[in-house]
Write an enzyme that holds these catalytic residues in place. Structure first.
Site, PDB file in Angstrom:
ATOM      1  N   CYS A  58       0.831  -1.204   0.000  1.00 57.04           N
ATOM      2  CA  CYS A  58       0.000   0.000   0.000  1.00 57.04           C
ATOM      3  C   CYS A  58       0.866   1.256   0.000  1.00 57.04           C
ATOM      4  CB  CYS A  58      -0.929  -0.005   1.206  1.00 57.04           C
ATOM      5  SG  CYS A  58      -1.936   1.487   1.327  1.00 57.04           S
ATOM      6  N   CYS A  93      -0.362   4.148   2.112  1.00 61.55           N
ATOM      7  CA  CYS A  93      -0.184   3.969   3.564  1.00 61.55           C
ATOM      8  C   CYS A  93       1.280   4.174   3.948  1.00 61.55           C
ATOM      9  CB  CYS A  93      -0.580   2.553   3.999  1.00 61.55           C
ATOM     10  SG  CYS A  93      -2.062   1.905   3.223  1.00 61.55           S
ATOM     11  N   ASP A  94       2.201   3.672   3.147  1.00 61.91           N
ATOM     12  CA  ASP A  94       3.591   3.572   3.598  1.00 61.91           C
ATOM     13  C   ASP A  94       4.604   4.392   2.803  1.00 61.91           C
ATOM     14  OD1 ASP A  94       2.739   1.751   5.516  1.00 61.91           O
ATOM     15  OD2 ASP A  94       2.909   0.065   4.127  1.00 61.91           O
TER      16      ASP A  94
END
Ligand code: FAD
Ligand code: NAP
Length: 322
Positions: free
Chosen positions: A136, A139-140
């Site tokens: 992701c 997200c990261d």
């Protein structure tokens, strides 16, 4: 506290399919309960711009899903933050057990549990998940400012992830097993023109290489599929974007499935192999897997559930009963 809730229509999942089913189901006065699962809003909450949702030239995925939730709430849907741990479809009412302890019984069920990211299945991928290996980018990606990153895959997700990661990374290498991308042409053009993205065609990920203390990625070993040679590439982040598998584990032993676990639905319908159970969105769709098609199927499922529930309430025809 454990309690039992009965509803005429239980909708499991809160992606575009679930929320659309909720809007239609509520407007049909079915008073549905929608259980959101551990990813309220579904897959679009882990992306950035969505450019193919009709009516919005461009909209952030998480924002679109908040709007869909608000729409369902405004229509009057009861939305519950719970995750279904098991589902029994062997008799009606169907029974779903929530991880909160609540048991839901329902005369009809719409399955809208979508899909989940696939992993390569390498032991080294497992070792470094959360320590440099991710599925992701939204997200990261932030953790990789100024660093070199690789992305594995050749579909829309891989190309979008690679483009998004250029916001942080000094260099992104897209590694694909062929020399042709599956992604939409417009995304391909953006990728191929980007000055900080390189492509490595005909290669697969062989191993994620890293250190133990502190745990982190230092590179990847990649295999050239044409001659088998293995080489090493330095990087600190590995984003695996090789597609999605249907989230059908609740029903895979109870409903007919096809193409690797996608719930089978009858032609031109969302009806499954059990009367009163409908499936909409990525859980049933191995071909299109788009937000708009999922929403369309959510609409169909609610309309079909309405007809099914009405048929349960029809008085038994006296002639037929004789
Ligand atoms: P999902 O969105 O997958 O939602 C599934 C829902 O089910 C979640 O809310 C989850 O919490 C819930 N759930 C799962 N299991 C349970 C359970 N046991 N109990 C309760 N709830 C459960 N499509 C586009 O059209 N345009 C795009 O730009 C686009 N970009 C994308 C970018 C990325 C990174 C990804 C991954 C996908 C993208 N897609 C895009 C595809 C799109 O997101 C999906 O087609 C769509 O979200 C599928 O909707 P769905 O409702 O079927 O399920
Ligand atoms: P996808 O379209 O199935 O693509 C998966 C990619 O990963 C393919 O290029 C595939 O290679 C590669 N791959 C699969 N298994 C592999 C393995 N074991 N090793 C190496 N490579 C592997 O998946 P996706 O990109 O996640 O997209 C899923 C769905 O969501 C699609 O329908 C897509 O259109 C949709 N989506 C849409 C948007 C958008 O509209 N902007 C954005 C994201 C996703 P091959 O090509 O060789 O098979």
């Amino acid at each position: 506290m454990s309690e039992t809730r009965h509803t005429r229509l239980l909708i499991i999942g809160s992606g575009p399919a679930g929320y659309t089913a909720a809007v239609y189901g509520t407007r049909a006065m079915l008073e549905p309960i929608l259980v959101q699962g551990i990813q309220p809003g579904g897959q679009l909450t882990i992306t950035t711009e969505v450019e193919n949702w009709p009516g919005d030239t461009e909209v952030q995925g998480p924002e679109l899903m908040v709007r869909m939730e608000e729409h369902a709430r405004a229509a009057g849907t009861e939305i519950i933050g719970d995750h279904i741990g098991s589902l029994n479809l062997s008799s009606r009412p169907f029974t779903a057990k929530g991880e909160s302890g609540t048991t839901y019984t329902a005369d009809a069920v719409i399955l809208a549990t979508g899909a989940q990211a696939k992993w390569l299945g390498l032991p080294s991928e497992e070792t470094f998940k959360g320590f440099g290996v991710s599925a992701c980018a939204t997200c990261d990606g932030f953790f990789f400012r100024g660093q070199e990153i690789v992305v594995i895959g050749g579909g829309n997700t891989a190309v979008e992830e690679a483009l998004f990661l250029t916001n942080f990374a000094s260099k992104v290498t897209l590694i694909h097993r062929r020399d042709e991308l599956r992604a939409e042409k417009i995304l391909q053009n953006r990728l191929l023109k980007h000055p900080r993205i390189e492509t490595l065609w005909h290669h697969t990920l062989e191993e994620v290489v890293g250190s133990d203390n502190p745990r982190g990625v230092t590179g990847v070993k990649v295999r050239d599929v044409r001659d088998g040679t293995v080489s090493e590439l330095p990087c600190t982040g590995v984003f695996v974007a090789i597609g999605h598998a249907p989230a059908s584990e609740l029903v895979v032993d109870q409903l007919e499935t096809h193409n690797g676990g996608y719930v089978y639905t009858k032609p031109d319908s969302t009806s499954t192999s059990i009367d009163g159970v409908f499936a909409a969105g990525d859980i049933t769709d191995h071909i299109f897997r788009q937000a708009v098609t999922s929403a369309g199927m959510g609409c169909m499922a609610a309309l079909e559930a309405e007809r099914f529930l009405a048929s349960l309430e029809e008085p038994v025809d006296e002639v037929a009963a004789e």
